[in-house]
Design an enzyme around this catalytic site. Structure first.
Site, mmCIF file in Angstrom:
data_model
loop_
_atom_site.group_PDB
_atom_site.id
_atom_site.type_symbol
_atom_site.label_atom_id
_atom_site.label_comp_id
_atom_site.label_asym_id
_atom_site.label_seq_id
_atom_site.Cartn_x
_atom_site.Cartn_y
_atom_site.Cartn_z
ATOM 1 N N HIS A 1 -1.116 24.053 -20.741
ATOM 2 C CA HIS A 1 -0.401 23.388 -19.644
ATOM 3 C C HIS A 1 -0.045 21.955 -20.032
ATOM 4 C CE1 HIS A 1 -1.965 26.673 -17.107
ATOM 5 N NE2 HIS A 1 -0.952 26.391 -16.308
ATOM 6 N N LYS B 1 -2.259 18.069 -16.004
ATOM 7 C CA LYS B 1 -3.069 19.033 -15.246
ATOM 8 C C LYS B 1 -4.526 18.580 -15.217
ATOM 9 C CE LYS B 1 -4.003 23.945 -14.637
ATOM 10 N NZ LYS B 1 -3.828 23.874 -13.184
HETATM 11 N N1 LIG Z 1 -0.439 28.495 -7.642
HETATM 12 C C1 LIG Z 1 0.457 28.233 -8.607
HETATM 13 O O1 LIG Z 1 1.297 29.058 -8.981
HETATM 14 C C2 LIG Z 1 0.481 26.843 -9.202
HETATM 15 C C3 LIG Z 1 1.530 26.442 -10.052
HETATM 16 C C4 LIG Z 1 1.558 25.128 -10.507
HETATM 17 C C5 LIG Z 1 0.551 24.241 -10.096
HETATM 18 N N2 LIG Z 1 -0.459 24.681 -9.288
HETATM 19 C C6 LIG Z 1 -1.497 23.785 -8.772
HETATM 20 O O2 LIG Z 1 -0.920 23.028 -7.714
HETATM 21 C C7 LIG Z 1 -1.595 21.764 -7.633
HETATM 22 C C8 LIG Z 1 -0.562 20.631 -7.663
HETATM 23 O O3 LIG Z 1 0.105 20.651 -8.922
HETATM 24 P P1 LIG Z 1 1.298 19.632 -9.251
HETATM 25 O O4 LIG Z 1 1.669 19.862 -10.658
HETATM 26 O O5 LIG Z 1 2.343 19.713 -8.189
HETATM 27 O O6 LIG Z 1 0.506 18.234 -9.126
HETATM 28 P P2 LIG Z 1 1.083 16.766 -8.817
HETATM 29 O O7 LIG Z 1 2.491 16.645 -9.271
HETATM 30 O O8 LIG Z 1 0.073 15.827 -9.367
HETATM 31 O O9 LIG Z 1 1.087 16.682 -7.216
HETATM 32 C C9 LIG Z 1 -0.081 16.419 -6.461
HETATM 33 C C10 LIG Z 1 0.323 16.084 -5.054
HETATM 34 O O10 LIG Z 1 -0.863 15.808 -4.294
HETATM 35 C C11 LIG Z 1 -0.665 14.564 -3.622
HETATM 36 N N3 LIG Z 1 -1.938 13.866 -3.410
HETATM 37 C C12 LIG Z 1 -2.806 13.456 -4.364
HETATM 38 N N4 LIG Z 1 -3.863 12.840 -3.789
HETATM 39 C C13 LIG Z 1 -3.628 12.864 -2.452
HETATM 40 C C14 LIG Z 1 -4.347 12.388 -1.326
HETATM 41 N N5 LIG Z 1 -5.523 11.767 -1.466
HETATM 42 N N6 LIG Z 1 -3.829 12.585 -0.095
HETATM 43 C C15 LIG Z 1 -2.639 13.213 0.055
HETATM 44 N N7 LIG Z 1 -1.909 13.693 -0.972
HETATM 45 C C16 LIG Z 1 -2.403 13.506 -2.214
HETATM 46 C C17 LIG Z 1 0.239 13.763 -4.512
HETATM 47 O O11 LIG Z 1 0.850 12.734 -3.765
HETATM 48 P P3 LIG Z 1 1.673 11.525 -4.488
HETATM 49 O O12 LIG Z 1 3.012 12.112 -4.807
HETATM 50 O O13 LIG Z 1 1.707 10.489 -3.420
HETATM 51 O O14 LIG Z 1 0.869 11.134 -5.688
HETATM 52 C C18 LIG Z 1 1.226 14.851 -4.939
HETATM 53 O O15 LIG Z 1 2.188 15.067 -3.942
HETATM 54 C C19 LIG Z 1 -2.601 21.744 -8.784
HETATM 55 O O16 LIG Z 1 -3.862 22.176 -8.295
HETATM 56 C C20 LIG Z 1 -2.033 22.770 -9.750
HETATM 57 O O17 LIG Z 1 -3.017 23.350 -10.591
HETATM 58 C C21 LIG Z 1 -0.505 25.953 -8.834
#
Ligand SMILES: NC(=O)c1ccc[n+]([C@@H]2O[C@H](COP(=O)([O-])OP(=O)(O)OC[C@H]3O[C@@H](n4cnc5c(N)ncnc54)[C@H](OP(=O)(O)O)[C@@H]3O)[C@@H](O)[C@H]2O)c1
Length: 266
Positions: A155, A159
């Site tokens: 990844h 991540k």
């Molecule tokens: N199920 C699936 O198919 C799949 C696919 C891809 C990823 N994922 C998972 O999805 C999750 C997110 O991935 P991503 O790549 O989108 O991560 P990311 O770009 O880092 O996004 C994280 C989000 O969480 C928010 N956040 C962080 N701390 C917070 C807090 N204390 N209060 C409120 N919001 C908060 C961030 O806000 P800010 O923008 O303000 O920082 C951002 O919007 C991970 O667990 C990843 O492993 C799952």
């Protein structure tokens, strides 16, 4: 002719990599409408209009957003997902959780909450990965006893959790087929051990770098041949498309804990 109703979908952490992909998918998706997009108040997008949505603003008003939504999609962090879960329980809003990296205790809370609302928990919402999981179950039936099984995932460098939720799910699928426990078979690092590989173990290898969207490979290694099941996501759109379709399905389900397999089998 029966009239198709438009499902109203709210998105948590809408400014994240997945959150942005999902809001974009909803605004272009026919049977769904964006009803809420949550973000932190300090974010530059706060109170701005979500691109393509017409009038929906990025907000931190969880209660109003949940009230306006027939289902919520959450891809964030475990603690953020659980805070949303508490609010969703109060508002009785179905929840699709795509976040990964939950502890056993956190998973139990999700399980318990599913007695009161419909929840779909999916470490991977891509249709292709879920097809790969079905192929993996079949391969394990054929090869699980003879082969050395290794799971390799890669990844992007941002991540946070490892191995990925999908890699762990792959391990669980193998163990379900062989009536074994992943906790007893998983080997996450070998550098401290000077012993050779045991037959029963499932080894996990993790790569983190650049902008890799998500690669998973399960290798069944025999003495003179190797059989692999592999999935490569080339764009986050595959996760967003699957999440939106599954959320539309979830919005009309009874209380309970569902997986992507339940959605795909329906
Ligand atoms: N199920 C699936 O198919 C799949 C696919 C891809 C990823 N994922 C998972 O999805 C999750 C997110 O991935 P991503 O790549 O989108 O991560 P990311 O770009 O880092 O996004 C994280 C989000 O969480 C928010 N956040 C962080 N701390 C917070 C807090 N204390 N209060 C409120 N919001 C908060 C961030 O806000 P800010 O923008 O303000 O920082 C951002 O919007 C991970 O667990 C990843 O492993 C799952």
């Amino acid at each position: 002719m029966e009239k198709q109703t438009t499902v109203k979908i709210g998105v948590n952490a809408a400014t994240g990599r997945m959150g942005q992909q999902i809001t974009n998918e909803i605004v272009v998706s026919g049977p769904a409408q964006l009803s809420a997009a949550f973000c932190r108040s300090g974010h530059p997008y706060f109170e701005k209009v979500v691109r393509g949505s017409g009038t929906v603003l990025y907000t931190n008003d969880l209660n109003a957003g949940l009230k306006a939504s027939g289902v919520m999609i959450d891809f964030s962090l475990p603690t953020v997902s659980l805070a949303l879960l508490d609010q969703a329980l109060q508002m009785k809003t179905p929840l699709l959780i795509g976040t990964t990296g939950f502890s056993e205790e956190q998973l139990q809370r999700i399980n318990q909450a599913a007695q009161s609302i419909p929840i779909l928990l999916a470490p991977n919402t891509s249709i292709g990965v879920n097809a790969a999981l079905s192929l993996l179950a079949k391969a394990t039936k054929l090869l699980g006893k003879q082969a050395d099984i290794e799971i390799i995932e890669a990844h992007h460098k941002h991540k946070l959790d490892s191995p990925s939720g999908t890699a762990l799910k792959m391990g669980e699928v193998i163990c379900e087929q062989t009536n074994t426990q992943l906790a007893e078979r998983a080997v996450y690092q070998r550098s401290a051990s000077k012993a050779g590989r045991t037959d029963n173990e499932i080894g996990f290898s993790v790569v983190r770098g650049g902008s890799i969207v998500g690669d998973h490979k399960v290798m069944f290694a025999l003495e003179n041949e190797i059989i692999s099941i592999e999935h490569k996501a080339t764009s986050r759109q595959c996760f967003a498309e699957g999440a939106v379709k599954a959320a539309i399905w979830l919005s009309s389900q009874l209380n309970g804990l569902y997986s992507m397999q339940d959605f795909l089998a329906d």
